[in-house]
Design an enzyme around this catalytic site. Structure first.
Site, PDB file in Angstrom:
ATOM      1  N   VAL A  11      38.373  50.319  60.001  1.00 37.36           N
ATOM      2  CA  VAL A  11      38.158  48.870  60.046  1.00 37.36           C
ATOM      3  C   VAL A  11      37.018  48.519  61.003  1.00 37.36           C
ATOM      4  O   VAL A  11      36.143  47.714  60.676  1.00 37.36           O
ATOM      5  CB  VAL A  11      39.456  48.131  60.451  1.00 37.36           C
ATOM      6  CG1 VAL A  11      39.205  46.626  60.513  1.00 37.36           C
ATOM      7  CG2 VAL A  11      40.577  48.432  59.462  1.00 37.36           C
ATOM      8  N   LYS A  99      48.487  44.644  62.905  1.00 35.01           N
ATOM      9  CA  LYS A  99      49.761  43.964  62.634  1.00 35.01           C
ATOM     10  C   LYS A  99      50.874  44.339  63.607  1.00 35.01           C
ATOM     11  O   LYS A  99      51.716  43.515  63.939  1.00 35.01           O
ATOM     12  CB  LYS A  99      50.216  44.192  61.201  1.00 35.01           C
ATOM     13  CG  LYS A  99      50.389  45.637  60.858  1.00 35.01           C
ATOM     14  CD  LYS A  99      50.384  45.868  59.358  1.00 35.01           C
ATOM     15  CE  LYS A  99      50.217  47.351  59.065  1.00 35.01           C
ATOM     16  NZ  LYS A  99      48.838  47.839  59.272  1.00 35.01           N
ATOM     17  N   GLU A 123      43.739  37.168  60.939  1.00 32.36           N
ATOM     18  CA  GLU A 123      43.771  37.008  59.478  1.00 32.36           C
ATOM     19  C   GLU A 123      43.950  38.343  58.774  1.00 32.36           C
ATOM     20  O   GLU A 123      44.667  38.453  57.775  1.00 32.36           O
ATOM     21  CB  GLU A 123      42.475  36.329  59.011  1.00 32.36           C
ATOM     22  CG  GLU A 123      42.396  36.055  57.529  1.00 32.36           C
ATOM     23  CD  GLU A 123      43.478  35.098  57.051  1.00 32.36           C
ATOM     24  OE1 GLU A 123      43.420  33.919  57.392  1.00 32.36           O
ATOM     25  OE2 GLU A 123      44.394  35.542  56.331  1.00 32.36           O
ATOM     26  N   GLY A 128      45.236  42.106  54.284  1.00 31.10           N
ATOM     27  CA  GLY A 128      43.859  42.588  54.383  1.00 31.10           C
ATOM     28  C   GLY A 128      42.864  41.477  54.139  1.00 31.10           C
ATOM     29  O   GLY A 128      42.829  40.485  54.877  1.00 31.10           O
ATOM     30  N   ILE A 130      42.720  39.231  51.801  1.00 32.02           N
ATOM     31  CA  ILE A 130      43.197  37.970  51.213  1.00 32.02           C
ATOM     32  C   ILE A 130      43.425  36.944  52.310  1.00 32.02           C
ATOM     33  O   ILE A 130      44.157  37.215  53.257  1.00 32.02           O
ATOM     34  CB  ILE A 130      44.547  38.172  50.490  1.00 32.02           C
ATOM     35  CG1 ILE A 130      44.479  39.335  49.520  1.00 32.02           C
ATOM     36  CG2 ILE A 130      44.985  36.901  49.805  1.00 32.02           C
ATOM     37  CD1 ILE A 130      45.863  39.763  49.041  1.00 32.02           C
ATOM     38  N   GLY A 181      44.638  60.740  49.423  1.00 23.44           N
ATOM     39  CA  GLY A 181      44.360  59.859  50.558  1.00 23.44           C
ATOM     40  C   GLY A 181      44.886  58.442  50.418  1.00 23.44           C
ATOM     41  O   GLY A 181      44.649  57.599  51.284  1.00 23.44           O
ATOM     42  N   ASP A 195      55.967  48.503  57.313  1.00 16.44           N
ATOM     43  CA  ASP A 195      54.659  47.833  57.350  1.00 16.44           C
ATOM     44  C   ASP A 195      54.770  46.428  56.751  1.00 16.44           C
ATOM     45  O   ASP A 195      54.343  45.439  57.358  1.00 16.44           O
ATOM     46  CB  ASP A 195      53.645  48.686  56.565  1.00 16.44           C
ATOM     47  CG  ASP A 195      52.299  48.007  56.431  1.00 16.44           C
ATOM     48  OD1 ASP A 195      51.542  48.006  57.406  1.00 16.44           O
ATOM     49  OD2 ASP A 195      52.012  47.454  55.346  1.00 16.44           O
ATOM     50  N   LYS A 199      54.456  42.525  58.573  1.00 16.39           N
ATOM     51  CA  LYS A 199      53.628  41.439  58.036  1.00 16.39           C
ATOM     52  C   LYS A 199      54.492  40.213  57.717  1.00 16.39           C
ATOM     53  O   LYS A 199      54.094  39.078  57.968  1.00 16.39           O
ATOM     54  CB  LYS A 199      52.893  41.925  56.785  1.00 16.39           C
ATOM     55  CG  LYS A 199      51.845  42.995  57.124  1.00 16.39           C
ATOM     56  CD  LYS A 199      51.351  43.731  55.882  1.00 16.39           C
ATOM     57  CE  LYS A 199      50.256  44.724  56.211  1.00 16.39           C
ATOM     58  NZ  LYS A 199      49.950  45.618  55.058  1.00 16.39           N
TER      59      LYS A 199
END
Lengths: 400, 400
Positions: A11, A99, A123, A128, A130, A181, A195, A199
């Site tokens: 990122v 997150k 955000e 991600g 969106i 991957g 995860d 969120k």
């Protein structure tokens, strides 16, 4: 305006790339140039465009008054929490894609940002690329939010899509996804729903204005899903999706991440592969859906940079994104209502029909089984009744 | 904070209802109570909750310094333009759902709002309840926007969905839609693509930062679509949708509203009935999709009220929504690229194969016809070649 990027992984390097490649539009929209003065990483990146600004010591970043915006893309809470807290204390804006950090320390960091009249933006932490955090705070404001349901984890959605398309078992698809991957070596955070749960906790905190802890979100994973379950889903013109869902009823709410049978026609039915989607239901608006490629280097980086632009536009004020530190605990899901799909042994047919009057039988050509869809009832009611049946092969909540 | 509603029709009364029913959440999110001091309408509404605040003369609204926010929901440009301009001149914020007004006078009114340090907002003018204007301005800011394609008109999408489901011709479905109030008595604005074209002009103006005139948007309607076309769409696993599309290539762009064959798997394929959707493609983000029930009293009112809340939050500043008055003219669509679906007489088969080498034949069981899908080429090229064939029964752009 000078910025610093903490962590030059996927990122972080994406953020650097977006800031370089779209420098002109970003400058036009921010009202000023955003310069990356530092990239902090323990590693070296010889030959990389960011090599010139690479530093290894956070002190030179946090103590440089020229740095107005700190972009945290390290992930994890250690040392991200410490770094972010210190940046905010120094009056720097922080934009993060992390997150875990937001789910765990969001209320504290938001309060700190408010006190220092800077912004703590995240955000990219949900969905991600969106946009969902800012739309929730600034667009869907006229409504009482009744529900947020989303496909918030791309890895599991990819796995479930392949299982559906190939009629394959979970384990085989997971191994292949790891091979190319798409899934991590240690996939627990994704496949157990953690995860998505983090969120969901973030989204629920925004809606309620109070701290929803990840630990209070009920999570059920997708590891038990079989090719037979998929066969039934197909027979029902449904798909199995890992749905993260918060439902408000008056002052109370439920928060649950679990695989569900989703019927064709449901807004999340068509969301396949690594696409993420968030459906928001308001009391005036009805349903709106936000969808797109959630994860991925550049989409996530794009969301981070949109936060950077927002911070530059509001360099001298806190824009009001906030939830209080008061913890709000979701209701027990035992009182949550749903319909249920159940696979049991064929010999249980009569008993099932007694326990669940009006059940709808589902035929997927497996004669040794009796499968059915119940009417609407609470989790508690369902659990009590289904316990009477021995040999339950599978059970899913059903959404139409 | 005092507001006034201009026009107590469907949207205006919806705004009143949302402000009453969600008063508590709206107050919490605005930071203050929003009171409707006036509702302006020429009609009387005896017994209506708004009857107490009903006025018939705009002068008492525009000259009341207590009114800080004017909500314009009359539609049309006369007298809406005059009323809105005067409100802005008096330093009042304006929130409107009026796409004609925004498409025609947007740049002038935005400039006026900027000069007076107030806001001119129009979230509800495109996509009804779906947030799209503010996400474009405040969320998708890190990207170079490459494309916006949307289903921006609920009436035509409803008609096309019914045509698809029933295999029916346009005229029959239109009549039935008019019968049950889904289509207007004079449906030209919808079915000729003008309504979608106005909305596209607004979105394109935001993206380019310059005035895109509705008159420069090419529009093709849906009136010629037949049951046979639908039959071919089904054979191709596609649907026919009225797509409003702006595509940027470097400094230039195209703007077109036209029915297209949309293949399964395309983000807009699954958008049925009265649902609206906007897909935005950015150079970093890829595609994101915003969808929901576009029109309807309460969803539209919800979007208007979200603007009112935004205006209350930024009562003393202009938040930067703006495009300049300099007109930017889209490129001629002759240089736009696409694939094309063509239905022609069976006797043209050989010639078609010569004109469009590599064409893909489409079989929908109609022996007297030869139908095919071309490769990618410009509109100009396509027009030249297709002219060589006599008896063209239908042609559509194809999107996958």
């Amino acid at each position: 305006m000078k910025a610093a990027i903490l962590g030059y992984g996927t990122v972080g390097s994406g953020v650097y790339e977006v800031l370089q490649k779209n420098a002109d539009v970003i400058e036009a929209r921010s009202g000023e140039r955003i310069d990356v003065k530092y990239v902090l990483d323990l590693r070296e990146f010889p030959g990389d465009p960011a090599a010139d600004v690479l530093v290894h010591d956070y002190e030179c970043v946090v103590n440089d008054p020229e740095v107005r915006i700190v972009i945290e893309t390290m992930g994890g809470v250690k040392p991200a929490y410490e770094f972010v807290r210190r940046a905010l204390e120094k009056g720097k804006h922080v934009c993060t894609s992390n997150k875990e950090l937001v789910a765990e320390y969001g209320s504290e960091l938001l309060l700190l940002a408010k006190e220092r009249k800077v912004n703590f933006y995240f955000e990219a932490s949900v969905g991600g690329g969106i946009p969902i955090i800012r739309p929730l705070c600034e667009c869907l404001t006229a409504d009482r939010i009744l529900e947020i349901s989303g496909i918030l984890n791309g890895t599991t959605n990819y796995i479930l899509t392949r299982m559906y398309n190939e009629g394959a078992d979970f384990n085989r698809v997971l191994k292949e996804a790891q091979g190319c991957g798409y899934a991590e070596r240690n996939p627990a955070a994704d496949i157990e729903g953690f995860d998505a749960g983090r969120k969901l906790a973030i989204l629920a905190s925004i809606v309620t204005g109070r701290r929803v802890e990840f630990g209070d979100v009920v999570t059920e994973g997708i590891t038990g899903i079989t090719a037979e379950d998929i066969r039934y889903a197909r027979a029902m013109q449904a798909k199995i999706k890992l749905i993260a869902s918060a439902v408000w009823e008056g002052e109370s709410f439920y928060a649950l991440v679990a695989p569900r049978m989703v019927a064709a026609g449901h807004p999340l039915y068509a969301v396949d592969d690594v696409v993420n989607a968030v459906m928001v239901r308001g009391n005036m608006l009805g349903n709106v859906l936000f969808s797109g490629r959630g994860a991925g280097k550049l989409p996530t980086a794009s969301a981070v940079v949109s936060d950077v632009i927002q911070a530059a536009r509001h360099a001298d004020e806190n824009t009001g994104l906030y939830w209080s530190g008061t913890r709000i605990v979701p209701e027990s899901i035992r009182s949550m209502q749903s319909r249920y799909f159940v696979r049991t042994d064929a010999k249980n047919r009569q008993q099932a029909e007694l326990l669940f009057p009006g059940l709808e039988q589902i035929d997927a050509g497996m004669e040794e089984e009796f499968a059915f869809l119940t009417g609407r009832m609470t989790e508690g009611e369902f659990a009590e009744r289904v316990e009477e049946l021995d040999r339950i092969y599978a059970g899913f909540r059903f959404e139409s």
